[in-house]
Design an enzyme around this catalytic site. Structure first.
Site, short mmCIF file in Angstrom:
data_model
loop_
_atom_site.label_atom_id
_atom_site.label_comp_id
_atom_site.label_asym_id
_atom_site.label_seq_id
_atom_site.Cartn_x
_atom_site.Cartn_y
_atom_site.Cartn_z
N ASP A 45 0.84 -1.21 0.00
CA ASP A 45 0.00 0.00 0.00
C ASP A 45 0.87 1.25 0.00
O ASP A 45 1.99 1.25 0.52
CB ASP A 45 -0.91 -0.03 1.24
CG ASP A 45 -2.09 0.91 1.11
OD1 ASP A 45 -2.36 1.40 0.00
OD2 ASP A 45 -2.74 1.17 2.15
N HIS A 75 2.40 3.45 -9.07
CA HIS A 75 2.23 2.00 -9.31
C HIS A 75 3.43 1.43 -10.05
O HIS A 75 3.87 0.32 -9.78
CB HIS A 75 0.93 1.75 -10.09
CG HIS A 75 -0.30 2.17 -9.34
ND1 HIS A 75 -0.51 1.83 -8.02
CD2 HIS A 75 -1.40 2.89 -9.72
CE1 HIS A 75 -1.68 2.33 -7.62
NE2 HIS A 75 -2.23 2.98 -8.64
N LEU A 111 10.49 -20.70 -4.62
CA LEU A 111 9.57 -19.77 -3.96
C LEU A 111 8.23 -19.86 -4.66
O LEU A 111 8.16 -19.85 -5.89
CB LEU A 111 10.10 -18.33 -4.07
CG LEU A 111 9.16 -17.24 -3.52
CD1 LEU A 111 9.20 -17.21 -1.99
CD2 LEU A 111 9.52 -15.85 -4.06
C1 IPE Z 1 -5.50 -2.72 -0.16
O1 IPE Z 1 -5.14 -1.39 -0.34
C2 IPE Z 1 -5.48 -3.45 -1.46
C3 IPE Z 1 -4.17 -3.62 -2.06
C4 IPE Z 1 -3.04 -3.28 -1.55
C5 IPE Z 1 -4.15 -4.25 -3.35
P1 IPE Z 1 -6.25 -0.24 -0.51
O2 IPE Z 1 -5.51 1.03 -0.64
O3 IPE Z 1 -7.19 -0.61 -1.61
O4 IPE Z 1 -7.04 -0.35 0.87
P2 IPE Z 1 -7.81 0.76 1.70
O5 IPE Z 1 -8.81 1.40 0.76
O6 IPE Z 1 -6.80 1.74 2.17
O7 IPE Z 1 -8.44 0.02 2.84
C1 IPE Z 2 -1.52 0.26 -3.39
O1 IPE Z 2 -1.35 1.65 -3.42
C2 IPE Z 2 -1.79 -0.32 -4.77
C3 IPE Z 2 -3.20 -0.71 -4.99
C4 IPE Z 2 -4.12 -0.75 -4.07
C5 IPE Z 2 -3.56 -1.13 -6.33
P1 IPE Z 2 -2.56 2.67 -3.41
O2 IPE Z 2 -2.95 2.95 -4.81
O3 IPE Z 2 -3.67 2.16 -2.54
O4 IPE Z 2 -1.87 3.93 -2.75
P2 IPE Z 2 -2.49 4.94 -1.69
O5 IPE Z 2 -3.04 4.12 -0.56
O6 IPE Z 2 -3.55 5.71 -2.39
O7 IPE Z 2 -1.34 5.77 -1.26
MG MG Z 3 -4.08 2.37 -0.58
#
Ligand code: IPE
Ligand code: IPE
Ligand code: MG
Length: 248
Positions: free
Chosen positions: A26, A43, A137
């Site tokens: 995240d 990303h 792995l």
């Molecule tokens: C969780 O992250 C999903 C992934 C890392 C793929 P999100 O950014 O979607 O989760 P919330 O919205 O903060 O709970």
């Molecule tokens: C995690 O990063 C990747 C996915 C959930 C696809 P985020 O896109 O959720 O990044 P933040 O949480 O907005 O910083």
């Molecule tokens: Mg996120």
């Protein structure tokens, strides 16, 4: 010796390495925003972190690495972001498949893969077939995944087996449920890491995390690397896992 090498030496000296590490990757969006860049750039840099962490997990002797890459709820993000993520998924497979195979990585995708667009679905199926024979792995990549949907699916599979007379209601036990999850046959995670400081599970592996140790890292996913993974393993080695019992 770099800080990461020192941490790896510490992990090895202790000797206990989690068999299965799961990561909620995240913070890509915040990483991009801090640099005033569009979210997909975050990303893309997150993809580099995946590469580094896979190598680090192999070096540490982890057996299974589970990465939450795209949740069922993430389909509700703006269409531009979803398509950028789908393009990156295909690019990741294109670029990394051969090297992952050479490293002995078995790539497994878990989730509602029927929702993936055609090119992504094809790429996913190809890399799974290419690497199916590997065992150094197991890399579980969760895409279009939600834990509640996974449990509902397992319940439906059980109901079908009972209705067809293949399973008696009294045979429905924990093994019957676990055996119908996407993770059937895989040990539960010993350690869950969530990056970017968020303290929630976000519908990831609700069944499998029952006794998993949690490690929250403040580091945003694109900045997460070898040193951060080894730091989490050192933290894990300091835990006493009791599973509801008393200390030895
Ligand atoms: C969780 O992250 C999903 C992934 C890392 C793929 P999100 O950014 O979607 O989760 P919330 O919205 O903060 O709970
Ligand atoms: C995690 O990063 C990747 C996915 C959930 C696809 P985020 O896109 O959720 O990044 P933040 O949480 O907005 O910083
Ligand atoms: Mg996120």
């Amino acid at each position: 010796m770099s800080a990461a090498d020192q941490l790896l030496a510490q992990v090895k000296a202790h000797g206990v390495v989690p068999r299965h590490v799961a990561i909620i990757m995240d913070g890509n969006g915040r990483w991009a925003r801090e640099r005033m860049l569009p979210r997909p750039v975050g990303h893309r840099n997150g993809m580099k972190a995946v590469r580094e962490v896979v190598e680090a997990a192999i070096a540490a002797g982890v057996g299974v690495l589970s990465l939450f890459a795209f949740s069922q709820e993430n389909w509700q993000r703006p269409a531009t972001e979803v398509s950028a993520l789908m393009a990156l998924l295909e690019e990741y497979i294109q670029k990394e498949a051969r090297e992952l195979d050479e490293q002995g990585v078995r790539v497994v995708f878990l989730g509602d893969l029927d929702r993936l667009p055609g090119p992504q679905r094809g790429a996913v199926d190809r890399v799974m077939a290419l690497t199916a024979h590997n065992s150094t792995l197991v890399l579980n990549l969760f895409i279009s995944y939600g834990a509640r949907a996974e449990l509902v699916r397992a319940a439906r599979l059980i109901a079908e087996d009972v209705a067809a007379g293949r399973l008696a209601p009294e045979q429905v036990d924990e093994a019957a449920v676990a055996g119908r999850l996407f993770t059937a046959g895989c040990p539960d995670p010993d350690l869950l890491i969530r990056t970017s400081g968020e303290k929630r599970i976000s519908n990831f592996l609700l069944w499998q995390l029952a006794y998993t140790e949690l490690h929250i890292s403040p580091v945003l996913w694109p900045d997460f690397g070898r040193a951060e993974l080894y730091q989490a393993l050192v933290d894990f080695q300091s835990r006493e896992r009791r599973f509801g019992r008393v200390s030895a």
